[in-house]
Design a protein around this motif. Structure first.
Motif, PDB file in Angstrom:
ATOM      1  N   SER A  41      17.987  39.853  43.369  1.00 31.96           N
ATOM      2  CA  SER A  41      17.398  41.053  42.794  1.00 31.96           C
ATOM      3  C   SER A  41      15.906  40.832  42.552  1.00 31.96           C
ATOM      4  O   SER A  41      15.466  39.724  42.270  1.00 31.96           O
ATOM      5  CB  SER A  41      18.106  41.359  41.469  1.00 31.96           C
ATOM      6  OG  SER A  41      17.514  42.457  40.835  1.00 31.96           O
ATOM      7  N   ASP A 265      19.014  42.042  47.868  1.00 36.36           N
ATOM      8  CA  ASP A 265      20.140  42.952  47.640  1.00 36.36           C
ATOM      9  C   ASP A 265      19.794  44.131  46.756  1.00 36.36           C
ATOM     10  O   ASP A 265      20.378  45.198  46.874  1.00 36.36           O
ATOM     11  CB  ASP A 265      21.299  42.184  47.000  1.00 36.36           C
ATOM     12  CG  ASP A 265      21.861  41.142  47.942  1.00 36.36           C
ATOM     13  OD1 ASP A 265      21.893  41.421  49.145  1.00 36.36           O
ATOM     14  OD2 ASP A 265      22.240  40.056  47.483  1.00 36.36           O
ATOM     15  N   LEU A 266      18.878  43.924  45.823  1.00 38.50           N
ATOM     16  CA  LEU A 266      18.681  44.955  44.812  1.00 38.50           C
ATOM     17  C   LEU A 266      17.211  45.053  44.403  1.00 38.50           C
ATOM     18  O   LEU A 266      16.579  44.057  44.088  1.00 38.50           O
ATOM     19  CB  LEU A 266      19.559  44.619  43.590  1.00 38.50           C
ATOM     20  CG  LEU A 266      19.432  45.484  42.349  1.00 38.50           C
ATOM     21  CD1 LEU A 266      19.822  46.915  42.640  1.00 38.50           C
ATOM     22  CD2 LEU A 266      20.298  44.919  41.244  1.00 38.50           C
ATOM     23  N   ASP A 268      15.035  47.247  41.633  1.00 42.93           N
ATOM     24  CA  ASP A 268      15.269  48.209  40.555  1.00 42.93           C
ATOM     25  C   ASP A 268      14.019  48.988  40.193  1.00 42.93           C
ATOM     26  O   ASP A 268      13.906  49.537  39.117  1.00 42.93           O
ATOM     27  CB  ASP A 268      15.859  47.512  39.330  1.00 42.93           C
ATOM     28  CG  ASP A 268      14.907  46.509  38.731  1.00 42.93           C
ATOM     29  OD1 ASP A 268      13.859  46.262  39.348  1.00 42.93           O
ATOM     30  OD2 ASP A 268      15.213  45.968  37.662  1.00 42.93           O
ATOM     31  N   ARG A 285      22.446  54.708  49.028  1.00 40.69           N
ATOM     32  CA  ARG A 285      22.230  53.459  48.302  1.00 40.69           C
ATOM     33  C   ARG A 285      20.936  53.519  47.482  1.00 40.69           C
ATOM     34  O   ARG A 285      20.397  52.505  47.070  1.00 40.69           O
ATOM     35  CB  ARG A 285      22.204  52.274  49.274  1.00 40.69           C
ATOM     36  CG  ARG A 285      23.604  51.922  49.775  1.00 40.69           C
ATOM     37  CD  ARG A 285      23.593  50.778  50.744  1.00 40.69           C
ATOM     38  NE  ARG A 285      23.070  51.175  52.043  1.00 40.69           N
ATOM     39  CZ  ARG A 285      21.968  50.688  52.594  1.00 40.69           C
ATOM     40  NH1 ARG A 285      21.266  49.768  51.962  1.00 40.69           N
ATOM     41  NH2 ARG A 285      21.552  51.116  53.762  1.00 40.69           N
ATOM     42  N   TYR A 519      19.736  49.486  46.901  1.00 42.04           N
ATOM     43  CA  TYR A 519      20.462  48.239  47.130  1.00 42.04           C
ATOM     44  C   TYR A 519      20.944  48.131  48.565  1.00 42.04           C
ATOM     45  O   TYR A 519      21.002  49.118  49.309  1.00 42.04           O
ATOM     46  CB  TYR A 519      21.606  48.074  46.133  1.00 42.04           C
ATOM     47  CG  TYR A 519      22.605  49.207  46.080  1.00 42.04           C
ATOM     48  CD1 TYR A 519      22.353  50.316  45.287  1.00 42.04           C
ATOM     49  CD2 TYR A 519      23.790  49.159  46.801  1.00 42.04           C
ATOM     50  CE1 TYR A 519      23.271  51.366  45.221  1.00 42.04           C
ATOM     51  CE2 TYR A 519      24.707  50.200  46.726  1.00 42.04           C
ATOM     52  CZ  TYR A 519      24.435  51.299  45.942  1.00 42.04           C
ATOM     53  OH  TYR A 519      25.336  52.330  45.882  1.00 42.04           O
ATOM     54  N   VAL A 526      26.637  49.458  42.050  1.00 43.28           N
ATOM     55  CA  VAL A 526      25.352  49.264  41.380  1.00 43.28           C
ATOM     56  C   VAL A 526      25.037  50.506  40.550  1.00 43.28           C
ATOM     57  O   VAL A 526      25.201  51.627  41.022  1.00 43.28           O
ATOM     58  CB  VAL A 526      24.229  49.031  42.407  1.00 43.28           C
ATOM     59  CG1 VAL A 526      22.897  48.822  41.708  1.00 43.28           C
ATOM     60  CG2 VAL A 526      24.553  47.841  43.296  1.00 43.28           C
TER      61      VAL A 526
END
Lengths: 542, 307
Positions: A41, A265-266, A268, A285, A519, A526
């Motif tokens: 992340s 993956d992520l 934010d 996503r 993501y 998520v």
């Protein structure tokens, strides 16, 4: 021969470079899949040392949300404060509280979580000597002015309002009635601390130990933190993945690019520049949900030019001259929602979110012009909206707000933006009352309570009342609401206070900010919580 | 030569103090750094005062400067706001940026000089015009555009490289960022070398060398190039400092946690200790690189002598 030596050197340098190239390892993100899969992340370098009472920004907050659990925990969907480590919190008078800590909880180093763990942590957080930036969260507890005096040295080491009565219970005495106080206890500053924090502070900071679903496996300051699932975690929100790797990015654009390229993956925080492509890039996503963040325009009430009787009409007129719908759509690509009150939709109707602002927050050029004129016009004929130009892309929306005001008033010089170089300089000018016109203000809630959106910002001389707004009636209603033990009644009184704020137009509400995240196909489930922090423990790895 | 070096080293002292003082003042006029430390919410006054005391910000600027310089000479560069000693930040940032700079300089030397020699020798031919046009294009596009474009094409569209460099930043991951960082200077080096070579090509000593019947490689490598390199060496030497300090854009784009990134963080957070510490080291590197350049002159051209 000198020429030959030169050639040799060049060859050698090239050879070294090539050799280094060959042995530089590629990095593949993530271990296996399934329940032990690791989620990578994006992260930003935390500004302060990672201590619960010293972390006031979202990057450090992310880590605390993973490694700590407090007395209360806010529901990731509704924001409701639910008991976590608290067995029960009892009070009869909204001033004296008896807190019982659940048995069977430990820190990840095996140490038991007791009442003392909380009392020690709070005493540490409140003490002026420890420079904790969130110290004022303990300000309601009796004895705070001795451990944290406004001037001079502390005269006490511990808060007199905190008493341990048995291994798992302690009592708290507040200086005044505060009925919703237990609901504030989910905030990270109130987390318990293990003894190792006090015994070896530097060691703890290098690798913090908490009582949450994750433990810190390794921490390379400024670049990466690896968190692993703590298998003996006693709570029922056990992590559904093997761990989280937080990677510091120099720029959120790069993080986004890395996500698209499949190396992360992520993310934010989807950068503003990418909002146009995000649907095409990520499809469903991409998450865009409301968060407890509101943006407002504050006024310098300390400036006589902006604090004349009758000027509430001017402020109301300015509010009506701002086309919120259009700005949130064109500039923010709907990642902001036009504001209709001074709180946030995450509170829900029960929590106090309500269309209080009414027509004053709707664009109406004719009415705006009329009200501004009735309010005596803009002081000096031109007003400057101040903002910091270094982060947050504020320039775009400030210019749009000014355009909207100028258009509504039919005056091209009514409003201009006033960029200030750095955030620090901006905050410096704001806190030393140097503003000569409206300025941007952002508020991210500490806990999902209507009190948190009103009292710190608009109560006379409150900690974040940067515009120095002051209203006797507003203060009275807030005091009354805090003393009210019936929560729904208290919310009603807070809303009355909000009406006072509206009639004065103490600050112009602009819009609520959404949390945005994207993501990869590798992970699922998520979601962002009301603080716009990902619910890390719920993420599954495919 | 020895005396010359000593004199140059002594001259560095006032430059060093002047530069650090300037930076110190510049960071200080930006206002109170503690104000930005607490985010959109003001620090409570007592804590702010306490923090100011801890970082020594409550003292007059000249006193802060003296204390700071005093500490620097004992190897203490102060503490960043996140509690890390600045020396620790340096230890993690400088190796990365030095690697990046080495890659960039190598590109400048290898590609820049080769292209320069090639075009200088073939002035007016299609290859000369082609390279000239190419350098024009490179010079006219800002680095951040080149960087983002390269990142998008190589990193996302074709998948040849990782768009982001890992924290360890090994040499192979720095090749593309290094090329981007070097691009503008590379174009300058090409043009400088070209002009210099073209000029010296008709010089008497070259004609003599050719007339002596020396092989072409030796004429170019030993006689022509060696004399033509003086302006190029000056440029590359000065560029070492510029590359290290100016890597902010490249480092941000490619997620390189080097000097540029730390400086950027330091400026945004108005962290005097970080900014002044890093700039101090950069000033030293710059001065040393310049000294090195001056010494190289003597090696390149025996006519340049230092008494």
């Amino acid at each position: 021969m000198r020429g030959a030596t030169h050639a040799k050197w060049a060859a050698l340098a090239t050879a070294v470079a090539l050799a280094a190239t060959a042995c530089g390892g590629g990095d593949d993100s993530g271990g296996g899949g399934g329940a032990d899969g690791i989620v990578s992340s994006s992260w930003g370098d935390p500004q302060n040392p990672l201590e619960p009472a010293n972390t006031n920004e979202v990057q450090g907050g992310k880590v605390l949300s993973m490694i700590f659990r407090g007395l209360k925990q806010y529901d990731p969907k509704t924001g409701e404060a639910k008991d976590m480590l608290a067995e029960k919190i009892e009070t009869t008078d909204s001033t004296n509280f008896t807190i019982t800590v659940k048995d069977g909880w430990t820190f990840s180093n095996g140490e038991k979580v007791t009442a003392q763990s909380f009392v020690d942590a709070w005493n540490y957080g409140a003490n002026l000597k420890n420079n904790q930036k969130n110290a004022f969260f303990f300000g309601q507890i009796e004895g705070y002015d001795q451990v944290h005096p406004e001037k001079g040295e502390p005269t006490a080491e511990t808060l007199s309002g905190l008493k341990v009565t048995s291994p798992q219970t302690f009592t708290v005495k507040l200086t005044q009635k505060f009925s919703t106080w237990p609901d504030t206890l989910g905030y990270a500053a109130f987390a318990p601390l293990p003894q190792s924090f006090f015994d070896d502070h530097a060691g703890w900071l290098a690798k913090p130990v908490g009582n949450g679903p994750y433990t810190i496996d390794s921490y390379a300051k400024g670049s990466q933190m690896e968190l692993k699932r703590w298998d003996d975690y006693p709570g029922d929100d056990k992590a559904k993945n093997g761990g989280i790797t937080l990677k510091v990015y120099t720029d959120n654009n790069t993080a986004y690019t890395d996500l698209i390229a499949g190396n992360l993956d992520l993310v934010d925080d989807v950068p503003a520049a990418q909002l146009k492509n995000v649907s095409a890039d990520l499809g469903d996503r991409y998450i865009n949900t409301p968060a407890g963040i509101i943006q407002t325009l504050s006024f310098p009430f300390y400036d006589p030019a902006w604090n004349k009787p009758g000027q509430e009409k001017l402020r109301q007129g300015l509010s009506m001259a701002i086309d919120r719908e259009q700005i949130t759509e064109t500039i923010f690509q709907k990642t902001r929602t036009p504001a209709v009150d001074w709180t946030s939709p995450v509170l829900g109707e029960e929590g106090g979110y309500k269309d209080v602002c009414g027509d004053f927050c709707k664009y109406d050029a004719a009415q705006a012009k009329k009200l501004v004129a009735e309010g005596g016009g803009i002081p000096g004929g031109t007003m400057k909206i101040s903002y910091n130009a270094d982060t947050g892309s504020h320039k775009e929306w400030v210019d749009a707000v000014c355009n909207s005001i100028n258009r509504a008033l039919g005056n091209n010089t009514a409003c201009v933006g006033n960029p200030i170089g750095t955030f620090a300089d901006y905050r410096n000018q704001v806190t030393t009352q140097k503003m000569t016109g409206p300025f941007r203000a952002g508020w991210q809630m500490d806990y999902p309570l209507i009190q948190n959106f009103l009292q710190p910002l608009y109560y006379t001389n409150a900690s974040s009342n940067d515009g120095k707004y002051s209203s006797e009636q507003f203060d009275k209603l807030v005091d009354q609401a805090n003393a009210e033990t019936d929560i729904s009644k208290a919310v009603g009184i807070f809303q009355q206070a909000e009406e006072v704020l509206r009639d004065d137009m103490g600050a112009i509400p602009l819009w609520y900010q959404n949390g945005s995240a994207g993501y990869s196909t590798r992970v699922g489930n998520v979601a962002l919580n009301p603080f716009s922090v990902p619910v890390y423990d719920a993420i599954t790895v495919n | 030569m020895g005396r010359y070096v000593i004199r140059r080293l002594l001259q560095m002292i006032p430059v060093f103090f002047g530069a650090t003082l300037l930076i110190f003042l510049m960071v200080n006029v930006m206002g109170d750094p503690i104000a930005g430390l607490c985010g959109d919410r003001a620090c409570d006054p007592a804590t702010a005062a306490q923090l100011r005391k801890e970082f020594g910000l409550d003292k007059p600027v000249w006193q802060q400067y003296l204390t700071y310089m005093g500490n620097v000479f004992t190897g203490d560069f102060g503490t960043a706001f996140n509690g890390q000693p600045v020396t620790e930040l340096m230890a993690s940032a400088f190796p990365v940026t030095i690697r990046l700079t080495i890659v960039a300089i190598l590109f400048e030397i290898v590609i820049g000089i080769s292209l320069g020699v090639l075009t200088g020798l073939k002035r007016g031919r299609p290859v000369d015009t082609g390279v000239l046009l190419l350098t024009l294009v490179v010079l006219s596009i800002p680095t951040f555009v080149t960087g983002l474009l390269v990142q998008l094409l190589l990193g996302v569209k074709w998948g040849w490289i990782n768009p982001a460099v890992s924290p360890e930043a090994p040499f192979d991951e720095l090749i593309v960022p290094g090329l981007v960082l070097a691009s503008v200077s590379l174009a300058y080096v090409t043009r400088l070398t070209r002009t210099s070579i073209a000029e010296n090509k008709r010089a008497d000593y070259v004609r003599t060398a050719v007339a002596k019947g020396l092989p072409r490689r030796r004429v170019i490598g030993r006689h022509l190039l060696r004399n033509s390199l003086i302006p190029v060496v000056t440029f590359i030497g000065a560029d070492i400092g510029a590359l290290m300090g100016g890597a902010i854009v490249t480092e941000r784009i490619f997620n390189i946690h080097g000097v540029g990134y730390q400086l950027y963080q330091g400026i945004v957070r108005q962290n005097t200790q970080t900014v002044v510490g890093f700039v101090t080291i950069l000033v030293l590197i710059f001065l040393l690189a310049n000294l090195l350049v001056d010494l190289l002159y003597a090696v390149l051209d025996p006519r340049i002598r230092y008494a």
